[in-house]
Design an enzyme around this catalytic site. Structure first.
Site, PDB file in Angstrom:
ATOM      1  N   SER A 117       0.123 -17.900   2.632  1.00  9.35           N
ATOM      2  CA  SER A 117      -1.211 -17.551   2.180  1.00  9.35           C
ATOM      3  C   SER A 117      -1.417 -17.978   0.727  1.00  9.35           C
ATOM      4  O   SER A 117      -0.481 -17.984  -0.070  1.00  9.35           O
ATOM      5  CB  SER A 117      -1.412 -16.036   2.324  1.00  9.35           C
ATOM      6  OG  SER A 117      -2.759 -15.681   2.162  1.00  9.35           O
ATOM      7  N   CYS A 164      -0.226   8.619  -9.731  1.00 12.35           N
ATOM      8  CA  CYS A 164       1.045   9.129 -10.273  1.00 12.35           C
ATOM      9  C   CYS A 164       2.201   8.430  -9.568  1.00 12.35           C
ATOM     10  O   CYS A 164       3.008   9.065  -8.869  1.00 12.35           O
ATOM     11  CB  CYS A 164       1.123  10.634 -10.091  1.00 12.35           C
ATOM     12  SG  CYS A 164      -0.066  11.543 -11.066  1.00 12.35           S
ATOM     13  N   TYR A 199      -8.297  -9.077   1.672  1.00  9.82           N
ATOM     14  CA  TYR A 199      -7.046  -8.320   1.498  1.00  9.82           C
ATOM     15  C   TYR A 199      -7.143  -7.313   0.349  1.00  9.82           C
ATOM     16  O   TYR A 199      -6.226  -7.174  -0.444  1.00  9.82           O
ATOM     17  CB  TYR A 199      -5.870  -9.275   1.294  1.00  9.82           C
ATOM     18  CG  TYR A 199      -5.669 -10.212   2.457  1.00  9.82           C
ATOM     19  CD1 TYR A 199      -5.226  -9.745   3.691  1.00  9.82           C
ATOM     20  CD2 TYR A 199      -5.974 -11.569   2.337  1.00  9.82           C
ATOM     21  CE1 TYR A 199      -5.080 -10.604   4.776  1.00  9.82           C
ATOM     22  CE2 TYR A 199      -5.824 -12.431   3.422  1.00  9.82           C
ATOM     23  CZ  TYR A 199      -5.373 -11.942   4.631  1.00  9.82           C
ATOM     24  OH  TYR A 199      -5.225 -12.793   5.702  1.00  9.82           O
TER      25      TYR A 199
END
Length: 376
Positions: free
Chosen positions: A178, A324, A356
């Site tokens: 890709s 976090c 994506y």
């Protein structure tokens, strides 16, 4: 950023983080690929962005679709696609999912192992099957060279076995990776595919199709060749390898269709430094790897970034998401510099973010909802 998206953001001021996609760019990219590779049937890779409006837009243009799951097959059918124009391209499928796809009229499947072949023979008798071969992904920003595919000699044996199992050995597929910025990679891949065609022909099997995969790029920080250049190189390689009567050609673009059509707008939550003498600012955003930017992993996909303070003095930054989680750092080594005038509450935009991103977003990690999406 194009004027249409800019107007939308200025007029509507949607809460951040959000993704805005211009469907006119989706249409233009589809038509450009079609014009550059007129001999190919375009199977849009649904996983890149399965938004109903994108699928409906592409159905209207005559697109085929490559689905990675039964759910994506349903998305396509709901958008008006004909099941005859769908392929189930994931090489890892549950038996019941194969059966359900087959019951819905899908009869083109991809595989890369004997075990998957056995499932196909049982759940989709008589279906057309394409065997995926391994391919080096040099030049690709997002490699796909290990998880999918088999060696060409195995592909030959599997296609022969497919015939014995009552399936239709239809062709060979590959993927050069890709965001492939080297069109020359298709030359090597097509030559490698030709050996499988020749080997199976000697066993009395005439294959009918080559799936060239995806890999057509969006415009991130690196310069990429034009889609015309890709089409010229691929077309020349096909003619050189297969002569004037090549097999059916399939391509599976995803990023190249909708990547450049989208913009993610994000808000700066915090700007800080790690020490008194540290010149690098840490800029924390309300979007991160878990909110739609996972392709920043290993800093592979490097988005172009825009702010309303562009044009002023800049300095080095690290960009991070809000969660976090230590992994939620977008760019630390990629040498991004952003305006020194940026302040908490300012908005920044990630360009060419239509593929994506939203489809990858967590549905609630740390309680953060997925990206809001707008298709205009």
């Amino acid at each position: 950023m194009n004027a249409k998206i800019a107007r939308f953001l200025e007029t509507h001021q949607p809460p951040t983080p959000c993704l805005v996609v211009d469907l006119d760019i989706v249409r233009a990219n589809y038509k450009a690929l079609h014009d550059s590779l007129p001999q190919a049937d375009i199977y849009y890779a649904v996983k890149a962005n399965p938004a109903p409006t994108i699928l409906e837009t592409l159905v209207a243009l005559g697109s085929h679709f490559d689905a990675a799951s039964v759910a994506e097959i349903q998305f396509c059918l709901q958008a008006g696609a004909n099941s005859a124009n769908l392929s189930f391209g994931n090489t890892i499928k549950k038996h019941r999912d194969i059966a359900r796809a087959y019951e819905n009229g899908v009869d083109l499947f991809t595989f890369d192992s004997e075990q998957e072949l056995n499932k196909l023979a049982s759940a989709a008798p008589g279906a057309r099957v394409i065997c995926r071969i391994l391919m080096e992904n040099q030049g690709a920003k997002w490699p796909l060279s290990r998880k999918f595919g088999c060696e060409p000699d195995m592909a030959k044996d599997l296609l022969i076995a497919a015939k014995h199992e009552g399936l239709k050995p239809y062709g060979v597929s590959f993927h050069v990776g890709s965001q492939q910025i080297d069109p020359g990679q298709w030359i090597t891949a097509i030559a490698k595919t030709a050996t499988v065609f020749a080997d199976t022909a000697r066993s009395g099997i005439k294959l009918e199709a080559i799936n060239l995969g995806g890999g057509f790029p969006a415009c991130y920080r690196d310069r990429v060749p034009s889609i015309t250049e890709y089409g010229d190189i691929i077309g020349t390689a096909l003619t050189k390898t297969f002569g004037k009567t090549p097999p059916r050609i399939i391509v599976e673009p995803g990023r190249g269709i909708c990547g450049d059509a989208g913009v993610i707008r994000s808000e700066i939550v915090l700007i800080s430094r790690k020490s008194y003498d540290d010149e690098t600012r840490w800029i924390y955003l309300d979007v991160g790897k878990f909110g739609g930017l996972p392709e920043t992993t290993e800093e592979r996909i490097q988005y172009r970034i825009r702010t309303h303070r562009d044009g002023g003095v800049t300095g080095p930054v690290v960009l991070a998401g809000p969660t976090c989680e230590e992994l939620d750092i977008l760019y630390e080594r990629a040498a991004y510099e952003l305006p020194l005038a940026l302040e908490i509450g300012d908005e920044i935009e990630f360009l060419s973010a239509g593929a994506y991103t939203s489809t990858y977003a967590s549905i609630g990690f740390n309680g953060y909802p997925p990206l809001d999406e707008y298709y205009i």
